[in-house]
Design a protein around this motif. Structure first.
Motif, PDB file in Angstrom:
ATOM      1  N   ALA A 238       0.831  -1.204   0.000  1.00 22.76           N
ATOM      2  CA  ALA A 238       0.000   0.000   0.000  1.00 22.76           C
ATOM      3  C   ALA A 238       0.867   1.257   0.000  1.00 22.76           C
ATOM      4  N   ASN A 239       1.929   1.248   0.804  1.00 26.67           N
ATOM      5  CA  ASN A 239       2.833   2.401   0.848  1.00 26.67           C
ATOM      6  C   ASN A 239       3.467   2.660  -0.508  1.00 26.67           C
ATOM      7  N   ARG A 240       3.915   1.617  -1.166  1.00 24.96           N
ATOM      8  CA  ARG A 240       4.562   1.782  -2.476  1.00 24.96           C
ATOM      9  C   ARG A 240       3.588   2.291  -3.525  1.00 24.96           C
ATOM     10  N   GLN A 241       2.304   1.962  -3.360  1.00 33.24           N
ATOM     11  CA  GLN A 241       1.279   2.403  -4.302  1.00 33.24           C
ATOM     12  C   GLN A 241       0.661   3.738  -3.896  1.00 33.24           C
ATOM     13  N   ASN A 242       1.117   4.299  -2.786  1.00 32.21           N
ATOM     14  CA  ASN A 242       0.563   5.553  -2.253  1.00 32.21           C
ATOM     15  C   ASN A 242      -0.934   5.448  -2.010  1.00 32.21           C
ATOM     16  N   LEU A 243      -1.338   4.313  -1.398  1.00 32.56           N
ATOM     17  CA  LEU A 243      -2.731   4.070  -1.060  1.00 32.56           C
ATOM     18  C   LEU A 243      -2.881   4.005   0.455  1.00 32.56           C
ATOM     19  N   ASP A 244      -4.030   4.456   0.962  1.00 35.70           N
ATOM     20  CA  ASP A 244      -4.307   4.348   2.389  1.00 35.70           C
ATOM     21  C   ASP A 244      -4.357   2.886   2.804  1.00 35.70           C
ATOM     22  N   CYS A 245      -4.025   2.633   4.069  1.00 36.50           N
ATOM     23  CA  CYS A 245      -3.984   1.254   4.553  1.00 36.50           C
ATOM     24  C   CYS A 245      -4.622   1.137   5.932  1.00 36.50           C
ATOM     25  N   LEU A 246      -5.401   0.090   6.110  1.00 32.06           N
ATOM     26  CA  LEU A 246      -5.918  -0.337   7.404  1.00 32.06           C
ATOM     27  C   LEU A 246      -5.147  -1.596   7.799  1.00 32.06           C
ATOM     28  N   PHE A 247      -4.347  -1.483   8.846  1.00 43.55           N
ATOM     29  CA  PHE A 247      -3.504  -2.577   9.310  1.00 43.55           C
ATOM     30  C   PHE A 247      -4.281  -3.434  10.303  1.00 43.55           C
ATOM     31  N   ILE A 248      -4.420  -4.725   9.985  1.00 41.42           N
ATOM     32  CA  ILE A 248      -5.044  -5.686  10.892  1.00 41.42           C
ATOM     33  C   ILE A 248      -3.934  -6.250  11.763  1.00 41.42           C
ATOM     34  N   ALA A 249      -3.915  -5.843  13.023  1.00 39.69           N
ATOM     35  CA  ALA A 249      -2.722  -6.028  13.851  1.00 39.69           C
ATOM     36  C   ALA A 249      -2.722  -7.283  14.709  1.00 39.69           C
ATOM     37  N   GLN A 250      -3.700  -8.166  14.523  1.00 37.34           N
ATOM     38  CA  GLN A 250      -3.701  -9.407  15.279  1.00 37.34           C
ATOM     39  C   GLN A 250      -3.230 -10.535  14.339  1.00 37.34           C
ATOM     40  N   GLY A 251      -3.888 -11.681  14.313  1.00 35.77           N
ATOM     41  CA  GLY A 251      -3.494 -12.749  13.387  1.00 35.77           C
ATOM     42  C   GLY A 251      -2.078 -13.203  13.611  1.00 35.77           C
ATOM     43  N   ILE A 252      -1.218 -13.025  12.589  1.00 39.24           N
ATOM     44  CA  ILE A 252       0.159 -13.503  12.669  1.00 39.24           C
ATOM     45  C   ILE A 252       0.964 -12.759  13.726  1.00 39.24           C
ATOM     46  N   HIS A 253       0.448 -11.615  14.200  1.00 36.42           N
ATOM     47  CA  HIS A 253       1.173 -10.833  15.198  1.00 36.42           C
ATOM     48  C   HIS A 253       0.766 -11.176  16.629  1.00 36.42           C
ATOM     49  N   GLY A 254      -0.206 -12.060  16.787  1.00 38.18           N
ATOM     50  CA  GLY A 254      -0.657 -12.411  18.127  1.00 38.18           C
ATOM     51  C   GLY A 254      -1.221 -11.203  18.854  1.00 38.18           C
ATOM     52  N   ASP A 255      -0.815 -11.030  20.097  1.00 34.26           N
ATOM     53  CA  ASP A 255      -1.317  -9.927  20.920  1.00 34.26           C
ATOM     54  C   ASP A 255      -0.333  -8.769  21.037  1.00 34.26           C
ATOM     55  N   LYS A 256       0.617  -8.680  20.135  1.00 36.07           N
ATOM     56  CA  LYS A 256       1.671  -7.668  20.255  1.00 36.07           C
ATOM     57  C   LYS A 256       1.147  -6.238  20.179  1.00 36.07           C
ATOM     58  N   ALA A 257       0.002  -6.037  19.529  1.00 35.77           N
ATOM     59  CA  ALA A 257      -0.541  -4.677  19.412  1.00 35.77           C
ATOM     60  C   ALA A 257      -1.736  -4.450  20.336  1.00 35.77           C
ATOM     61  N   ARG A 258      -2.006  -5.390  21.198  1.00 30.03           N
ATOM     62  CA  ARG A 258      -3.136  -5.269  22.114  1.00 30.03           C
ATOM     63  C   ARG A 258      -2.709  -4.515  23.378  1.00 30.03           C
ATOM     64  N   GLY A 259      -3.512  -3.517  23.755  1.00 28.56           N
ATOM     65  CA  GLY A 259      -3.225  -2.752  24.955  1.00 28.56           C
ATOM     66  C   GLY A 259      -3.723  -3.434  26.213  1.00 28.56           C
ATOM     67  N   GLU A 260      -3.450  -2.812  27.351  1.00 28.93           N
ATOM     68  CA  GLU A 260      -3.870  -3.372  28.635  1.00 28.93           C
ATOM     69  C   GLU A 260      -5.389  -3.447  28.752  1.00 28.93           C
ATOM     70  N   ASP A 261      -6.093  -2.576  28.018  1.00 26.44           N
ATOM     71  CA  ASP A 261      -7.560  -2.574  28.054  1.00 26.44           C
ATOM     72  C   ASP A 261      -8.183  -3.552  27.076  1.00 26.44           C
ATOM     73  N   GLY A 262      -7.336  -4.343  26.382  1.00 27.28           N
ATOM     74  CA  GLY A 262      -7.833  -5.321  25.424  1.00 27.28           C
ATOM     75  C   GLY A 262      -8.079  -4.774  24.038  1.00 27.28           C
ATOM     76  N   ARG A 263      -7.894  -3.454  23.860  1.00 26.72           N
ATOM     77  CA  ARG A 263      -8.117  -2.831  22.556  1.00 26.72           C
ATOM     78  C   ARG A 263      -6.791  -2.603  21.836  1.00 26.72           C
TER      79      ARG A 263
END
Length: 289
Positions: A238-263
């Motif tokens: 998306a960056n190379r195409q200069n397009l907006d991106c919505l990053f899905i931060a779970q899945g292969i990343h596990g809980d690395k992007a999950r905050g203390e509040d679960g969000r």
């Protein structure tokens, strides 16, 4: 680094976009089951806002993957067009016919080669190039199982065409290696690699062509949103195409992007992104409306 905006749901921004270029594995299914909330979010976008084009690094042609989506209960109303890395890679393979090609990958990926007129080599010694879709048995094999064989190809300066740039995907609760991991190893051995799937341009050319057909007019790239969980594939593409991106931060990343509040924690999501010097306008844990 600018933090991604934590997105409660796709509905918050749906009106800003005409086209979604949405990743498949890791966003709407995990190889074993589909996720109803994600599928319904895409279906609702189709009904109320625009058109969804699925854009997958599957090494098979898109028409051959539809049956897999049906089998995982991904509703047809969740998407309107579908392009794969296999679609984009077939053009690269056709340029190199008749080869011969040293083919590495499971039997299920052989539709990639239908009608291309490629001769099949037994190994590096009699090959003109290498074509990789992934490990032959991705349930147990790792890239290291291919080091010795790939070293022979690199020593002969054979070009490797990789039909699936993904390094890993989640199958159920397990991460499995994909073609991109073999391509990475080949490059460390000094080999030459060519890829047409995400994050490279050819697959986006195909996807935007499908989007233009759906819209019946030229695509306004400012109204295209890419959705995906792969930092080095979906987000970088998306960056190379200069397009907006919505990053899905779970899945292969596990809980690395999950905050203390679960969000979603935007700072933790940004850490995942900056590791590959990428940026996403939005981030969420899972796709939902």
């Amino acid at each position: 680094m600018t933090l991604p905006l934590a997105l409660p749901g796709l509905g918050e921004i749906a009106g800003d976009y005409d086209i979604l270029l949405c990743d498949v594995w890791g966003v709407i299914h995990n190889g074993r089951e589909s996720w109803p909330d994600a599928c319904e979010a895409l279906a609702r976008f189709n009904r109320e806002a625009g058109h969804v084009v699925l854009i997958s690094n599957s090494p098979r042609p898109s028409h051959d993957v539809v049956a897999q989506l049906d089998g995982l209960n991904v509703p047809r109303e969740s998407w309107r067009a579908f392009v794969t890395s296999g679609d984009a890679t077939r053009a690269e393979l056709a340029k190199r016919a008749p080869g011969p090609a040293w083919i590495i990958g499971p039997d299920r990926d052989w539709p990639l080669y239908d009608g291309l007129g490629l001769d099949v080599a037994k190994g590096a010694a009699d090959a003109a190039f290498i074509s990789v879709t992934g490990p032959v048995d991705d349930n147990v094999e790792t890239p290291e199982d291919y080091r010795e064989r790939l070293a022979e190809g690199a020593a002969r300066d054979l070009e490797l065409i990789c039909a699936n740039p993904d390094r890993v995907v989640q199958r159920g609760d397990k991460l499995i290696y994909c073609g991109g991991s073999l391509a990475d190893l080949y490059e460390t051995l000094g080999g030459r690699v060519t890829m047409a799937g995400k994050p490279f341009g050819p697959i986006y050319d195909l996807a935007l062509k499908e989007a233009e057909a759906l819209l019946g007019k030229p695509v306004d790239r400012s109204r295209v949103l890419c959705i995906g969980d792969g930092v080095v594939t979906d987000v970088l593409g998306a960056n190379r195409q200069n397009l907006d991106c919505l990053f899905i931060a779970q899945g292969i990343h596990g809980d690395k992007a999950r905050g203390e509040d679960g969000r979603i924690d935007p700072a933790r999501a940004a850490d995942l992104l900056k590791a590959e010097t990428t940026y996403a306008r939005y981030a969420t844990l899972d796709l939902a409306w």
